[in-house]
Design an enzyme around this catalytic site. Structure first.
Site, PDB file in Angstrom:
ATOM      1  N   THR A 178      93.527 -10.243  24.658  1.00  0.00           N
ATOM      2  CA  THR A 178      94.961 -11.074  25.572  1.00  0.00           C
ATOM      3  C   THR A 178      95.608 -12.175  25.278  1.00  0.00           C
ATOM      4  O   THR A 178      96.397 -12.224  25.564  1.00  0.00           O
ATOM      5  CB  THR A 178      94.700 -10.914  27.024  1.00  0.00           C
ATOM      6  OG1 THR A 178      94.411  -9.111  27.658  1.00  0.00           O
ATOM      7  CG2 THR A 178      96.115 -10.851  27.540  1.00  0.00           C
ATOM      8  N   TYR A 209      82.522  -5.515  25.717  1.00  0.00           N
ATOM      9  CA  TYR A 209      83.366  -5.208  26.021  1.00  0.00           C
ATOM     10  C   TYR A 209      83.184  -3.236  25.034  1.00  0.00           C
ATOM     11  O   TYR A 209      83.966  -3.464  24.110  1.00  0.00           O
ATOM     12  CB  TYR A 209      84.232  -5.698  25.104  1.00  0.00           C
ATOM     13  CG  TYR A 209      85.913  -5.755  25.376  1.00  0.00           C
ATOM     14  CD1 TYR A 209      86.046  -4.669  26.016  1.00  0.00           C
ATOM     15  CD2 TYR A 209      86.472  -6.380  24.468  1.00  0.00           C
ATOM     16  CE1 TYR A 209      87.476  -4.352  26.624  1.00  0.00           C
ATOM     17  CE2 TYR A 209      87.596  -5.957  24.630  1.00  0.00           C
ATOM     18  CZ  TYR A 209      88.504  -5.380  25.374  1.00  0.00           C
ATOM     19  OH  TYR A 209      89.682  -5.083  25.899  1.00  0.00           O
ATOM     20  N   LYS A 245      82.659  -3.448  29.652  1.00  0.00           N
ATOM     21  CA  LYS A 245      84.449  -3.167  30.681  1.00  0.00           C
ATOM     22  C   LYS A 245      84.980  -2.483  29.420  1.00  0.00           C
ATOM     23  O   LYS A 245      84.506  -1.902  28.802  1.00  0.00           O
ATOM     24  CB  LYS A 245      84.844  -5.045  29.730  1.00  0.00           C
ATOM     25  CG  LYS A 245      86.649  -4.405  30.101  1.00  0.00           C
ATOM     26  CD  LYS A 245      87.485  -5.602  29.275  1.00  0.00           C
ATOM     27  CE  LYS A 245      89.060  -5.266  29.448  1.00  0.00           C
ATOM     28  NZ  LYS A 245      89.962  -6.198  28.701  1.00  0.00           N
ATOM     29  N   ILE A 252      88.630  -5.853  34.417  1.00  0.00           N
ATOM     30  CA  ILE A 252      89.168  -7.486  33.505  1.00  0.00           C
ATOM     31  C   ILE A 252      90.270  -6.902  33.042  1.00  0.00           C
ATOM     32  O   ILE A 252      90.385  -5.832  32.169  1.00  0.00           O
ATOM     33  CB  ILE A 252      87.870  -7.596  32.449  1.00  0.00           C
ATOM     34  CG1 ILE A 252      86.858  -7.228  32.974  1.00  0.00           C
ATOM     35  CG2 ILE A 252      89.059  -8.442  31.761  1.00  0.00           C
ATOM     36  CD1 ILE A 252      86.203  -8.098  32.350  1.00  0.00           C
TER      37      ILE A 252
END
Length: 318
Positions: free
Chosen positions: A65, A155, A183, A226
């Site tokens: 992001t 992740y 995540k 998240i």
């Protein structure tokens, strides 16, 4: 440093509740740019305080992001410095994205985080593009966890990495000393998701990474999320996590459905372009600029997200 010592040092650096990282909403921050295209550090700091004021558990620096691939080394350092200061002042955990598809380079990137005492954990991507076997993924994270000065949150996002991991492999990763969570962003909820939640390793937290599936994953037992779209209606995302934790199913279902629609709108174009457009429209960042190869969001996408934010159930949320 031996692997036992590395794991012990890592375990002391992340807030824990019942042996797992502190539950709740973590926001992977955008990187705001000013009119000259430079990182707007003051806007980033203000945004971080706003999110913590709204009740998020912690912040994530240098995630996807943040447009991390387009930031220079100096810009990355500046982002981590300001967010570390905010988290130190506010007593909040800071998670920093670090690692690549090269194990040696990932080890070096993680080592650098040991110089920033505010870093609670590293968000470390499953190796992308190379597409190692699942055994190779386990070997990659075994090496990183044994040497990292901070604990790892893996992740797992197959549509970016091209690497699907089964529940058994995720459990093997979760059992590694120094790995404290994942995540989880697999694009939906399937048989592997059900299998994973049926038998989580002790001390291994699952954080929703697909924003639209935040509520269903909380219902299944996720520890939090998240969530890029939690830049918007932040207090409502926090309220949703609290509702599931309190067993207020009716409230959680209603709010989860509304926030799911909001998340879908925020991801109607590549992340974070719509979110940046909305934040700029709200006067919270100086421009909606993104860096190539991303392009700014279409006005219709921003307007649709703003309409949802102004709608029933989300109005007046931070």
């Amino acid at each position: 440093m031996t692997s036992d010592r590395a794991a012990a040092g890592a375990a002391a650096r992340i807030p824990k509740t019942g042996g797992v990282p502190a539950s709740g909403v973590y926001v992977p921050l955008i990187t705001p740019f000013d009119g000259a295209g430079e990182v707007a550090i003051d806007a980033l700091e203000a945004l971080a305080h706003e999110l913590l004021d709204a009740g998020v558990t912690g912040l994530v620096a240098l995630g996807t992001t943040a447009e991390v691939a387009s930031l220079s080394a100096a810009e990355k350092d500046a982002v981590v410095t300001v967010l570390a200061r905010v988290c130190r002042e506010r007593g909040a955990p800071l998670v920093v994205g670090a690692g690549s598809n090269d194990t040696a380079a990932s080890r070096d990137a993680l080592a650098a985080l040991g110089k920033v005492p505010e870093v609670a954990a590293a968000l470390t991507l499953v190796p992308y593009f190379t597409r190692p076997s699942e055994a190779g993924v386990v070997a990659h994270f075994t090496e990183l966890a044994a040497n990292s000065p901070v604990p790892l949150v893996i992740y797992h996002i197959p549509y970016r990495t091209g690497q699907e991991l089964g529940a058994d492999t995720l459990r093997r990763l979760g059992a590694l000393p120094g790995v404290v969570g994942v995540k989880y962003a697999t694009g939906g909820i399937g048989a592997a998701t059900v299998e994973l939640f049926a038998e989580l390793p002790p001390g291994f937290a699952v954080f929703a990474g697909d924003d639209a599936f935040f509520s269903p994953l909380l219902a299944m037992g996720a520890h939090g999320g998240i969530l890029a779209s939690a830049h918007l209606a932040t207090g409502r995302f926090v309220e949703l996590a609290d509702a599931w934790r309190a067993g207020d199913v009716a409230r959680a279902r209603d709010l989860g459905n509304r926030l799911g629609a909001l998340s879908a709108a925020a991801f109607a174009e590549p992340n974070p372009v719509v979110t940046k457009g909305v934040l700029h429209a709200q006067g919270r960042i100086p421009t909606a600029s993104v860096r190539l190869p991303l392009l700014p969001a279409a006005p219709a996408s921003v307007d649709q997200t703003l309409r949802l934010l102004a709608g029933p159930g989300l109005t007046a949320a931070s």
